[in-house]
Design a protein around this motif. Sequence first.
Motif, PDB file in Angstrom:
ATOM      1  N   UNK A  57       0.784  -1.267   0.043  1.00 36.84           N
ATOM      2  CA  UNK A  57       0.115   0.068   0.088  1.00 36.84           C
ATOM      3  C   UNK A  57       0.873   1.320  -0.006  1.00 36.84           C
ATOM      4  N   UNK A  58       1.901   1.371   0.794  1.00 33.95           N
ATOM      5  CA  UNK A  58       2.774   2.436   0.938  1.00 33.95           C
ATOM      6  C   UNK A  58       3.706   2.624  -0.399  1.00 33.95           C
ATOM      7  N   UNK A  59       4.148   1.372  -0.909  1.00 32.41           N
ATOM      8  CA  UNK A  59       4.979   1.505  -2.195  1.00 32.41           C
ATOM      9  C   UNK A  59       4.104   2.093  -3.452  1.00 32.41           C
ATOM     10  N   UNK A  60       2.705   1.925  -3.302  1.00 31.58           N
ATOM     11  CA  UNK A  60       2.059   2.530  -4.474  1.00 31.58           C
ATOM     12  C   UNK A  60       2.422   3.914  -4.698  1.00 31.58           C
ATOM     13  N   UNK A  61       2.519   4.910  -3.436  1.00 30.70           N
ATOM     14  CA  UNK A  61       2.817   6.051  -3.806  1.00 30.70           C
ATOM     15  C   UNK A  61       4.314   6.498  -3.610  1.00 30.70           C
ATOM     16  N   UNK A  62       4.848   5.752  -2.645  1.00 32.64           N
ATOM     17  CA  UNK A  62       6.485   6.004  -2.554  1.00 32.64           C
ATOM     18  C   UNK A  62       7.379   5.448  -3.748  1.00 32.64           C
ATOM     19  N   UNK A  63       6.870   4.254  -4.220  1.00 30.35           N
ATOM     20  CA  UNK A  63       7.822   3.735  -5.283  1.00 30.35           C
ATOM     21  C   UNK A  63       7.268   3.662  -6.700  1.00 30.35           C
ATOM     22  N   UNK A  64       5.804   3.894  -6.790  1.00 30.02           N
ATOM     23  CA  UNK A  64       5.466   3.920  -8.034  1.00 30.02           C
ATOM     24  C   UNK A  64       4.646   5.088  -8.385  1.00 30.02           C
ATOM     25  N   UNK A  65       4.491   6.029  -7.673  1.00 31.06           N
ATOM     26  CA  UNK A  65       3.882   7.436  -7.894  1.00 31.06           C
ATOM     27  C   UNK A  65       2.251   7.299  -8.120  1.00 31.06           C
ATOM     28  N   UNK A  66       1.751   6.191  -7.611  1.00 25.41           N
ATOM     29  CA  UNK A  66       0.451   6.101  -7.784  1.00 25.41           C
ATOM     30  C   UNK A  66      -0.422   6.542  -6.339  1.00 25.41           C
ATOM     31  N   UNK A  67      -1.420   7.267  -6.752  1.00 19.91           N
ATOM     32  CA  UNK A  67      -2.164   7.642  -5.171  1.00 19.91           C
ATOM     33  C   UNK A  67      -3.396   6.609  -5.100  1.00 19.91           C
ATOM     34  N   UNK A  68      -3.562   6.025  -3.812  1.00 18.22           N
ATOM     35  CA  UNK A  68      -4.329   4.838  -3.347  1.00 18.22           C
ATOM     36  C   UNK A  68      -5.821   5.739  -3.701  1.00 18.22           C
ATOM     37  N   UNK A  69      -6.809   4.929  -4.343  1.00 14.27           N
ATOM     38  CA  UNK A  69      -8.220   5.226  -4.547  1.00 14.27           C
ATOM     39  C   UNK A  69      -8.831   4.455  -3.400  1.00 14.27           C
ATOM     40  N   UNK A  70     -10.265   4.756  -3.668  1.00 13.41           N
ATOM     41  CA  UNK A  70     -11.296   4.163  -2.535  1.00 13.41           C
ATOM     42  C   UNK A  70     -11.131   2.727  -2.667  1.00 13.41           C
ATOM     43  N   UNK A  71     -10.722   2.033  -3.567  1.00 14.54           N
ATOM     44  CA  UNK A  71     -10.834   0.620  -3.867  1.00 14.54           C
ATOM     45  C   UNK A  71      -9.567   0.116  -3.040  1.00 14.54           C
ATOM     46  N   UNK A  72      -8.442   0.671  -3.198  1.00 13.30           N
ATOM     47  CA  UNK A  72      -7.411   0.213  -2.368  1.00 13.30           C
ATOM     48  C   UNK A  72      -7.627   0.611  -0.941  1.00 13.30           C
ATOM     49  N   UNK A  73      -7.996   1.596  -0.475  1.00 15.42           N
ATOM     50  CA  UNK A  73      -8.336   1.847   0.809  1.00 15.42           C
ATOM     51  C   UNK A  73      -9.034   0.803   1.435  1.00 15.42           C
ATOM     52  N   UNK A  74     -10.280   0.316   0.733  1.00 19.74           N
ATOM     53  CA  UNK A  74     -11.320  -0.322   1.054  1.00 19.74           C
ATOM     54  C   UNK A  74     -10.508  -1.810   1.278  1.00 19.74           C
ATOM     55  N   UNK A  75      -9.419  -2.276   0.614  1.00 19.15           N
ATOM     56  CA  UNK A  75      -8.748  -3.467   0.550  1.00 19.15           C
ATOM     57  C   UNK A  75      -7.933  -3.445   2.005  1.00 19.15           C
ATOM     58  N   UNK A  76      -7.275  -2.403   2.146  1.00 11.56           N
ATOM     59  CA  UNK A  76      -6.504  -2.111   3.546  1.00 11.56           C
ATOM     60  C   UNK A  76      -7.336  -2.149   4.640  1.00 11.56           C
ATOM     61  N   UNK A  77      -8.514  -1.569   4.580  1.00  9.88           N
ATOM     62  CA  UNK A  77      -9.476  -1.626   5.860  1.00  9.88           C
ATOM     63  C   UNK A  77      -9.996  -2.881   6.087  1.00  9.88           C
ATOM     64  N   UNK A  78     -10.286  -3.789   5.077  1.00 15.83           N
ATOM     65  CA  UNK A  78     -10.624  -5.084   5.036  1.00 15.83           C
ATOM     66  C   UNK A  78      -9.330  -5.999   5.568  1.00 15.83           C
ATOM     67  N   UNK A  79      -8.406  -5.657   5.233  1.00 16.30           N
ATOM     68  CA  UNK A  79      -7.022  -6.454   5.774  1.00 16.30           C
ATOM     69  C   UNK A  79      -6.870  -6.174   7.045  1.00 16.30           C
ATOM     70  N   UNK A  80      -6.810  -4.882   7.604  1.00 14.22           N
ATOM     71  CA  UNK A  80      -6.691  -4.342   9.123  1.00 14.22           C
ATOM     72  C   UNK A  80      -7.602  -4.740   9.793  1.00 14.22           C
TER      73      UNK A  80
END
Length: 136
Positions: free
Chosen positions: A81-104
């Motif tokens: 999740x962190x590497x999206x922005x830090x390494x790949x320059x991608x901003x997390x979207x709602x779908x990514x946040x929902x995946x992380x919320x579910x995981x956490x």
Amino acid sequence: MCAKCGKIDDACLVFVKTSEKDVALWNAMILGLAYHGDVSDSLVVFSQMERTGVQPNDVTFIGVLSACNHSGLVEEGRVQFSSMADKHGLSPKLEHCACMLDLLGRAGHLKEAYELVQNMVIPPDSIIWGALLIAG
């Protein structure tokens, strides 16, 4: 198409035999493996994608985060999740946040899940709040 139909072995064969792999083909393999429970292979394919220099996109990370979610790989999910922005320059979207919320949430990290919602750049929608409520 093979992966969507559950024919993972056929999908792998097509993938291996294709010499010019674009991001869509990599994504199909990552998502197909993750969806059918082959989480470790999904993450291996993602690592291969990075090594070959193909730039992942938003869809790639939905597959990677879903794979982490299916196996409860919280730390790997955080890293990706962190590497999206830090390494790949991608901003997390709602779908990514929902995946992380579910995981956490599944892992019992409710405070971290709530902090993720509080720190989102995009205003949380009903899906995000629902994911947080389900986690709690």
